[in-house]
Scaffold this motif. Structure first.
Motif, mmCIF file in Angstrom:
data_model
loop_
_atom_site.group_PDB
_atom_site.id
_atom_site.type_symbol
_atom_site.label_atom_id
_atom_site.label_comp_id
_atom_site.label_asym_id
_atom_site.label_seq_id
_atom_site.Cartn_x
_atom_site.Cartn_y
_atom_site.Cartn_z
ATOM 1 N N GLU A 74 0.862 -1.182 0.000
ATOM 2 C CA GLU A 74 0.000 0.000 0.000
ATOM 3 C C GLU A 74 0.899 1.233 0.000
ATOM 4 O O GLU A 74 1.523 1.545 1.016
ATOM 5 C CB GLU A 74 -0.894 -0.032 1.248
ATOM 6 C CG GLU A 74 -2.300 0.473 1.025
ATOM 7 C CD GLU A 74 -2.359 1.937 0.591
ATOM 8 O OE1 GLU A 74 -3.279 2.281 -0.143
ATOM 9 O OE2 GLU A 74 -1.510 2.738 0.994
ATOM 10 N N ILE A 85 -3.976 -2.739 5.395
ATOM 11 C CA ILE A 85 -4.670 -3.521 4.368
ATOM 12 C C ILE A 85 -5.446 -4.648 5.039
ATOM 13 O O ILE A 85 -4.952 -5.284 5.959
ATOM 14 C CB ILE A 85 -3.664 -4.113 3.371
ATOM 15 C CG1 ILE A 85 -2.912 -2.994 2.647
ATOM 16 C CG2 ILE A 85 -4.353 -5.025 2.372
ATOM 17 C CD1 ILE A 85 -1.743 -3.482 1.816
ATOM 18 N N ASP A 106 -7.799 -1.034 1.344
ATOM 19 C CA ASP A 106 -7.252 -0.117 2.356
ATOM 20 C C ASP A 106 -8.390 0.614 3.066
ATOM 21 O O ASP A 106 -9.560 0.414 2.759
ATOM 22 C CB ASP A 106 -6.222 0.843 1.757
ATOM 23 C CG ASP A 106 -6.814 1.840 0.767
ATOM 24 O OD1 ASP A 106 -8.058 2.027 0.749
ATOM 25 O OD2 ASP A 106 -6.053 2.464 0.019
#
Length: 109
Positions: A42, A48, A87
């Motif tokens: 990410e 995540i 996310d």
């Protein structure tokens, strides 16, 4: 002279960058320990979470916080799955992969 202005600003938060998720097809043996780590990155540093679309082989589970698929599969077969990494902003990436569970050599189905 006095000039009066009304200024209205409409700001929308810019969505972050979605995670990047790569998967590869996996093989396992019936009734033997199996583990596969879903690996997402990410760029914004957001936490995540993971989910699976499709049915994992019986005996396997997904840890949604770590992305680890593990357990002892109890049935043979080819399982076509979709992994999703998401996310905190709801940005997500999907990746398709198979888990093929086979009998051990000499093991009857």
């Amino acid at each position: 002279h006095v000039l009066n202005f009304d200024l209205n600003f409409d700001f929308k938060a810019k969505s972050g960058t979605p995670p990047t998720l790569n998967t590869t097809d996996q093989e396992g043996i019936k009734n033997q320990e199996f583990s596969y780590q879903l690996d997402a990155t990410e760029p914004d540093g957001d936490i995540i979470t993971y989910e699976i679309l499709g049915t994992l082989p019986n005996g396997l589970t997904l840890n949604q916080n770590t992305g680890l698929i593990s357990g002892k599969p109890t049935k043979t077969g080819k399982f076509m799955l979709t992994a999703i990494a998401k996310d905190k902003d709801g940005e997500s990436e999907e990746s398709y992969f198979d888990i093929n569970i086979k009998n051990a050599s000499g093991q009857k189905p």
